[in-house]
Design a protein around this motif. Structure first.
Motif, short mmCIF file in Angstrom:
data_model
loop_
_atom_site.label_atom_id
_atom_site.label_comp_id
_atom_site.label_asym_id
_atom_site.label_seq_id
_atom_site.Cartn_x
_atom_site.Cartn_y
_atom_site.Cartn_z
N GLU A 1 0.82 -1.21 0.00
CA GLU A 1 0.00 0.00 0.00
C GLU A 1 0.86 1.26 0.00
O GLU A 1 0.46 2.27 -0.58
CB GLU A 1 -0.96 0.01 1.19
CG GLU A 1 -2.13 -0.93 1.00
CD GLU A 1 -3.20 -0.78 2.07
OE1 GLU A 1 -3.00 -0.02 3.03
OE2 GLU A 1 -4.24 -1.43 1.91
N SER B 1 -3.87 2.71 -1.32
CA SER B 1 -4.79 1.89 -0.55
C SER B 1 -5.40 0.77 -1.38
O SER B 1 -6.01 1.00 -2.42
CB SER B 1 -5.91 2.77 0.01
OG SER B 1 -6.96 1.98 0.52
N GLN C 1 -9.19 1.16 -1.38
CA GLN C 1 -9.66 2.13 -2.36
C GLN C 1 -9.65 1.55 -3.77
O GLN C 1 -10.55 1.81 -4.55
CB GLN C 1 -8.82 3.40 -2.30
CG GLN C 1 -9.10 4.23 -1.08
CD GLN C 1 -8.25 5.48 -1.00
OE1 GLN C 1 -7.26 5.64 -1.73
NE2 GLN C 1 -8.62 6.38 -0.12
#
Length: 123
Positions: A7, A12, A15
Motif C-alpha cells: 500500500e 490503498s 480504495q
C-alpha cells in the motif's frame, strides 16, 4: 506486513477495490446510460477535477454511479440529467467534490519555482 508495504507503493488496496466496484457498476448500466456515463467519466478524468484525496474521489464516483443507476431505474432521459451542455454538467459535478486536485499541486510548485528564481535574481 506485506500489505502495508504494498500500500505504501501502490496506494490503498481498499480504495482500489472500491474503484473496481464502481467501474463494474458503470459497466453494467443499460444503454444509453452506460455510454453516457462512460463518456462523462472519461471527460472527468481528463478535466482534472479529480482530487488527490482518494476518499473524496471514491465518494464522487460512488455518487456518479448512484445517479446513473437511479436514472436507468426511473427511465429518466439522458438529456434530463446532463442538460443542454454536458461539459458544464460534468465540470459542475466535479466541482461539488472539494479537495486538493492534481493541478493545485502543480500551481503551488510553479509559484514556488518562480519565487525561488526571483530570490536568485535579487542576490
Amino acid at each position: 506486513m506485506a500489505a502495508k508495504w504494498i500500500e505504501l507503493v501502490t496506494g490503498s488496496l481498499e480504495q482500489k477495490k472500491q474503484y473496481k466496484q464502481y467501474k463494474r457498476r458503470i459497466e453494467t448500466l443499460p444503454e444509453p446510460y452506460g455510454s453516457a456515463a462512460k463518456a462523462l467519466q472519461r471527460y472527468l478524468m481528463y478535466y482534472g477535477g479529480i482530487t488527490t484525496d482518494g476518499d473524496t474521489t471514491l465518494k464522487m464516483f460512488g455518487d456518479f454511479a448512484d445517479l446513473w443507476e437511479r436514472a436507468a431505474a426511473d427511465g429518466t432521459p439522458v438529456r434530463a440529467i446532463v442538460g443542454e451542455d454536458p461539459v458544464e454538467f460534468a465540470e459542475t459535478f466535479a466541482e461539488a467534490y472539494s479537495g486538493t486536485r492534481w493541478i493545485d499541486k502543480e500551481r503551488a510548485r510553479l509559484t514556488k519555482a518562480i519565487e525561488d528564481a526571483e530570490r536568485g535574481e535579487q542576490k
